[in-house]
Design a protein around this motif. Structure first.
Motif, PDB file in Angstrom:
ATOM      1  N   LEU A 143       0.698  -1.338  -0.075  1.00 42.59           N
ATOM      2  CA  LEU A 143      -0.014  -0.028   0.229  1.00 42.59           C
ATOM      3  C   LEU A 143       0.807   1.069   0.062  1.00 42.59           C
ATOM      4  O   LEU A 143       0.757   2.284  -0.848  1.00 42.59           O
ATOM      5  CB  LEU A 143      -0.930   0.037   1.331  1.00 42.59           C
ATOM      6  N   ILE A 146       2.821   1.477  -3.440  1.00 38.31           N
ATOM      7  CA  ILE A 146       1.910   2.171  -4.642  1.00 38.31           C
ATOM      8  C   ILE A 146       1.982   3.621  -4.218  1.00 38.31           C
ATOM      9  O   ILE A 146       1.673   4.378  -5.345  1.00 38.31           O
ATOM     10  CB  ILE A 146       0.743   1.294  -4.820  1.00 38.31           C
ATOM     11  N   THR A 147       1.205   3.981  -3.095  1.00 40.15           N
ATOM     12  CA  THR A 147       1.157   5.463  -2.728  1.00 40.15           C
ATOM     13  C   THR A 147       2.384   6.331  -3.156  1.00 40.15           C
ATOM     14  O   THR A 147       2.066   7.214  -3.822  1.00 40.15           O
ATOM     15  CB  THR A 147       0.752   5.475  -1.281  1.00 40.15           C
ATOM     16  N   GLU A 167       0.607  10.674   1.651  1.00 37.77           N
ATOM     17  CA  GLU A 167       1.504  10.286   2.629  1.00 37.77           C
ATOM     18  C   GLU A 167       1.652  11.209   3.577  1.00 37.77           C
ATOM     19  O   GLU A 167       2.226  11.183   4.653  1.00 37.77           O
ATOM     20  CB  GLU A 167       2.709   9.812   1.926  1.00 37.77           C
ATOM     21  N   ARG A 171      -2.500   9.518   5.553  1.00 39.83           N
ATOM     22  CA  ARG A 171      -2.047   8.477   6.559  1.00 39.83           C
ATOM     23  C   ARG A 171      -1.489   9.065   7.859  1.00 39.83           C
ATOM     24  O   ARG A 171      -1.810   8.414   8.851  1.00 39.83           O
ATOM     25  CB  ARG A 171      -0.526   7.648   5.626  1.00 39.83           C
ATOM     26  N   CYS A 207      -4.049   2.154   3.653  1.00 41.33           N
ATOM     27  CA  CYS A 207      -5.009   1.683   2.659  1.00 41.33           C
ATOM     28  C   CYS A 207      -5.655   2.939   2.174  1.00 41.33           C
ATOM     29  O   CYS A 207      -5.952   3.036   0.948  1.00 41.33           O
ATOM     30  CB  CYS A 207      -6.031   0.713   3.164  1.00 41.33           C
ATOM     31  N   CYS A 210      -3.485   5.189  -0.006  1.00 45.37           N
ATOM     32  CA  CYS A 210      -3.179   4.551  -1.324  1.00 45.37           C
ATOM     33  C   CYS A 210      -4.712   4.875  -2.211  1.00 45.37           C
ATOM     34  O   CYS A 210      -4.265   5.032  -3.373  1.00 45.37           O
ATOM     35  CB  CYS A 210      -3.041   2.884  -1.196  1.00 45.37           C
TER      36      CYS A 210
END
Length: 449
Positions: A143, A146-147, A167, A171, A207, A210
């Motif tokens: 996750l 990919i982000t 990010e 998150r 999650c 992402c």
């Protein structure tokens, strides 16, 4: 011939920074980074007080695995997609831009599979992380990878602010909220908490971040025209991309390992308490260069564009401006950490007081790193990535040798000496490379007026 660039012309440097078109985006990115740093600091402080020293050590080892695993999983594709997206936008080559993204996505998913498989096999026997938190760490990894990759793609399309939010805000905010909820449950219901529950909260936040990055990139106004060309030229271009991937992988891996290797070695030696203490020390020391990370991201576009246009005059002005801004921002933070380590570490609890000398050592090393960080980044993006990677390998090797050799005798201080030594080697090596390659010539007849 242009006029020589004066090193001490601070007024001109500040004026260029204030009147730059990127000022607004830079300020917003700075605020996002400050938000991420503060929420991360508060979250770690709460977790340190919430868990036992050993469980917090497992948390630090898990975060170290995530840091290194993210770099391995990205396999350099994040910097490659950033660099070549900017270049192809400047050239108007939409076909190559699309093919770049699809090729890097394929590389990314393959590397994620390999990294997760490898960490699953070595996580518990080698790094002393129990199976339950290890499983959650491996859930977080793809996750986050990919982000970060999608954020670099957005950054390449000049969607600077948007590329930092998943990010930088989503998150961290969700993680802090989850940690606060766990704290309330711990107080009200007297629930015993472990590192496993902390990583469950981290996985939920990763999650959502992402999904945010996927939706934003999908809705972004990016070029989508063009037909895939399988010509020999395109195949040759793919070789260039993968060559850059390997170079950037080495650079990013060494940078990540420089800060995480102490925690991982303590995990290898079954010293979770020391791993927890050094996890706090390295997090605090990294505050010295948190503005540097913003500066590097903001000026990365300028570095790549100057390289594409062969505009060395603009490149030098950007490098010197970034260096001075980095030092001015790093000095007060480093001085505070060096002079008042007892008061700062006491925030995390009495168990962390023995890390005060280590904090002073690492803060000094990061201050040196802040002085030459922009030069390091510009060299990497300007085509010297292989030479920079070689310097990184020497630095990280010295870090590992010093930390492993002295760990059992000097504990946390060994990791601090290893980290600072590697940062000094990196700074000196970068300066020597720039000098020997004539990268920082004062003026040149080829410069733009």
């Amino acid at each position: 011939m242009s006029k020589p660039l004066r090193f001490c012309n601070f007024k001109a440097i500040i004026q260029r920074a204030l009147h730059a078109n990127k000022l607004r985006d830079s300020a917003l990115v700075f605020l996002i980074t400050v938000f991420a740093t503060i929420t991360g600091f508060i979250s770690q402080m709460i977790v340190a007080r919430l868990l036992t020293p050993a469980e917090f050590g497992y948390f630090s080892i898990g975060m170290g695995i995530i840091g290194v695993g993210t770099i391995l999983g990205l396999c350099g594709a994040d910097v490659t997609v950033l660099k070549f997206t900017i270049r192809y936008v400047e050239m108007g080559n939409t076909t190559a831009n699309r093919r770049l993204f699809h090729t890097m996505c394929e590389t990314l998913f393959l590397s994620i599979f390999i990294v997760i498989t490898g960490l699953y096999l070595i996580g518990t026997p080698v790094l002393s992380l129990p199976p339950d938190p290890l499983s959650l760490v491996l859930l977080c990894l793809p996750l986050i990878i990919i982000t970060v990759f999608l954020q670099c793609r957005m950054r390449g399309f000049s969607l600077l602010v948007r590329s930092f939010i998943p990010e930088g805000m989503v998150r961290p905010a969700l993680f802090l909220l989850g940690v606060i909820i766990l704290t309330i449950l711990h107080k009200l219901a007297n629930i015993d908490l472990s590192a496993k529950y902390i990583f469950m909260v981290l996985a939920a936040g990763a999650c959502v971040a992402c999904l945010t990055a996927i939706v934003w990139l999908y809705r972004a106004p990016v070029p989508t025209r063009g037909i895939f060309d399988k010509s020999n030229e395109e195949r040759r271009q793919s070789c260039i991309w993968f060559s850059n991937n390997l170079s950037f992988l080495g650079i990013n891996l060494a940078s990540s390992m420089n800060t995480q290797i102490g925690v991982l070695i303590f995990g290898w030696l079954a010293m979770p308490v020391e791993a927890g203490i050094f996890g706090v020390v390295i997090r605090l020391s990294a505050l010295v260069v948190f503005v540097l990370s913003v500066i590097n991201m903001v000026y990365a576009t300028t570095f790549v564009r100057a390289h594409t246009l062969q505009d060395t005059h603009t490149l030098r002005k950007a490098v010197f401006t970034a260096i001075i801004l980095s030092v001015l921002c790093a000095l007060p933070i480093a001085i505070t950490l060096i002079l008042f380590p007892d008061y700062i570490l006491k925030i995390f609890g009495d168990n962390f007081q023995q890390g005060k000398i280590a904090l002073q050592i690492t803060a000094t090393g990061f201050l040196i790193n802040a002085a030459l960080g922009p030069l390091f980044t510009s060299l990497t993006l300007y085509g010297y990535q292989q030479q920079v990677a070689g310097i990184q390998y020497i630095a990280i090797t010295s870090n590992g040798i010093i930390t492993y050799t002295l760990a059992e005798s000097y504990g946390v201080n060994a990791a601090a000496w290893g980290t600072s030594t590697s940062l000094v080697i990196l700074s000196i090596g970068t300066a020597i490379l720039a000098f020997r390659s004539h990268y920082l010539r004062i003026y040149s007849s080829k410069d733009s007026p």
